[in-house]
Design a protein around this motif. Sequence first.
Motif, short mmCIF file in Angstrom:
data_model
loop_
_atom_site.label_atom_id
_atom_site.label_comp_id
_atom_site.label_asym_id
_atom_site.label_seq_id
_atom_site.Cartn_x
_atom_site.Cartn_y
_atom_site.Cartn_z
N TYR A 1 -56.08 67.24 85.60
CA TYR A 1 -55.60 66.75 86.90
C TYR A 1 -54.48 65.74 86.74
O TYR A 1 -54.36 65.04 85.74
CB TYR A 1 -56.75 66.18 87.73
N LYS B 1 -53.04 62.45 87.57
CA LYS B 1 -53.57 61.16 88.00
C LYS B 1 -52.70 60.51 89.08
O LYS B 1 -53.21 59.81 89.96
CB LYS B 1 -53.71 60.22 86.80
N PHE C 1 -53.56 62.15 92.42
CA PHE C 1 -54.88 61.66 92.83
C PHE C 1 -54.76 60.28 93.45
O PHE C 1 -55.30 60.01 94.53
CB PHE C 1 -55.82 61.62 91.62
N VAL D 1 -57.57 58.76 95.68
CA VAL D 1 -58.68 59.14 94.82
C VAL D 1 -58.54 58.38 93.50
O VAL D 1 -57.54 58.54 92.79
CB VAL D 1 -58.68 60.66 94.55
N ASP D 2 -59.53 57.56 93.18
CA ASP D 2 -59.41 56.71 92.00
C ASP D 2 -60.24 57.18 90.81
O ASP D 2 -60.23 56.55 89.75
CB ASP D 2 -59.77 55.26 92.33
N PRO E 1 -63.95 63.84 90.51
CA PRO E 1 -65.22 64.13 91.19
C PRO E 1 -66.34 64.42 90.20
O PRO E 1 -66.12 65.02 89.15
CB PRO E 1 -64.89 65.36 92.03
N GLU F 1 -68.07 66.12 96.14
CA GLU F 1 -66.94 65.22 95.89
C GLU F 1 -65.66 66.01 95.59
O GLU F 1 -64.57 65.60 95.98
CB GLU F 1 -67.27 64.28 94.73
N ASP G 1 -64.24 66.97 98.82
CA ASP G 1 -63.64 65.79 99.47
C ASP G 1 -62.29 65.48 98.86
O ASP G 1 -61.32 65.19 99.59
CB ASP G 1 -64.59 64.61 99.33
N VAL G 2 -62.21 65.52 97.52
CA VAL G 2 -60.93 65.28 96.85
C VAL G 2 -59.89 66.32 97.29
O VAL G 2 -58.74 65.98 97.59
CB VAL G 2 -61.11 65.31 95.33
N SER G 3 -60.30 67.57 97.35
CA SER G 3 -59.38 68.64 97.75
C SER G 3 -58.87 68.42 99.17
O SER G 3 -57.68 68.64 99.46
CB SER G 3 -60.08 70.00 97.64
N LYS H 1 -58.57 65.54 100.75
CA LYS H 1 -57.64 64.40 100.75
C LYS H 1 -56.28 64.80 100.19
O LYS H 1 -55.23 64.37 100.70
CB LYS H 1 -58.23 63.25 99.94
#
Length: 430
Positions: A144, A146, A149, A154-155, A158, A163, A166-168, A170
């Motif tokens: 990924y 960074k 993200f 997104v810190d 997932p 999660e 949720d990341v996708s 965002k």
Amino acid sequence: MNKAIVLATAALTLAACAPAGSQQPVANGKKEISFLVFETPNLTPEYWDAAIKRVTDKHPDIAVKKLVAPSAGERNAYAKQLLASGQLPDVMQAIAPSGLAESGNLYAWSEEELKNYAYPRSNPLGGKIYQLPYNSQSTPLVYYNKKLFAEAGVDAPPRTYAELLDVSSKLKAKGVNPFVVGGGGKDAFAAGYIWIALVGADVYARQPDFLVKRRAGQVKFGDPAFVKATQKFADLVKKGYVDKAGLSRDYPSTEKAFLDGKGAMYPMGSWFAAAADAGADAGADAGKPPFEIGVFAWPTDDGEVVVPSYTGGGPIVNARSKNLEAARTFALEFNQDAANNDVLVKSDAAIIAINGYQPPRMGPVYNATLEVFKSGKAVNAFTVETGDDSLLPGVGDKVFALAQEIIAGKTDGAAAAKALDEEWVKAGGQ
């Protein structure tokens, strides 16, 4: 006539000049063997030529005729074409033995020959080992971006599938393509990595012997667990999280798309770490990505870390080679030569499964990949199995074709599973 057929025809013509099984010592007293390889962005012609030379320098009585498969994804089918035409090469690198060994075409390695390998009983066929198990790979992990993200708030990667969704979401809200995939042209296999990850996380984690049972007719692809995993793939596409432009990209173009920042996540085998670290070393001035690359295992529903992986990848040897001793010697030396393995680690991020081997100093993405590889529950990688638990011949190609259809939005989990079961029966299964 398409490009793959042209290439295959040209290669068959080349092979016909010295068909395996009929080589004789050449005029200068050397024993000639043919060696089938495949090329990728990491495994270049120069890589293969140098690796072959290291072995022949140690064994000057062996001469090697290099043959190249039309593509990495077609290498297994290509080996079977050569067998059907009576031209099976003497040595073949990373070719699945299933479909070749059953008729006595392949040499079975002895316990003595396997004594230096960390997992000497990997991928048995009928209790015998036909492929040298020298290289472990995770297929796939998720690499990924960074920077993307962070820009999406997104810190951390997932840990659960919820999660991941949720990341996708965002990322998409920020106008970022969540998943980079491939699958164009001859490289249909590059469409399959999300599906492979889901089968590992949702099916193999609970039923590690799923394909053994499938061969025995005890389970089907149409069973609820497999359909559910496949439907997750289709749902990711339906939500707009999978870049459909990938269907026009071959494998090298897919890798480049991620390195060019055209998406945030890249499900790919652990070999990608080599390209990721090469990019970091070269820096932005060399046109490499101005972002850090991280890696995580495809998330499961409950957060258990599951790592689809495979140990094998070594040569198989034609049991009917006229120069069988030379073929065996070359295959063993090719895998166990420390310099060859150092180059393979650097060029293809290999995780060498030979006792006592120490890898060279590597970059951060390789080291992170190795950490993830060691951290989770190891399961088989769907479509990559080569032993008694492998897919029946031809079914793997159907998986990749169906993956393309799923990405295109043309099929769903239940229909894809049904099609696989139908293909299984056509291939002679129950």
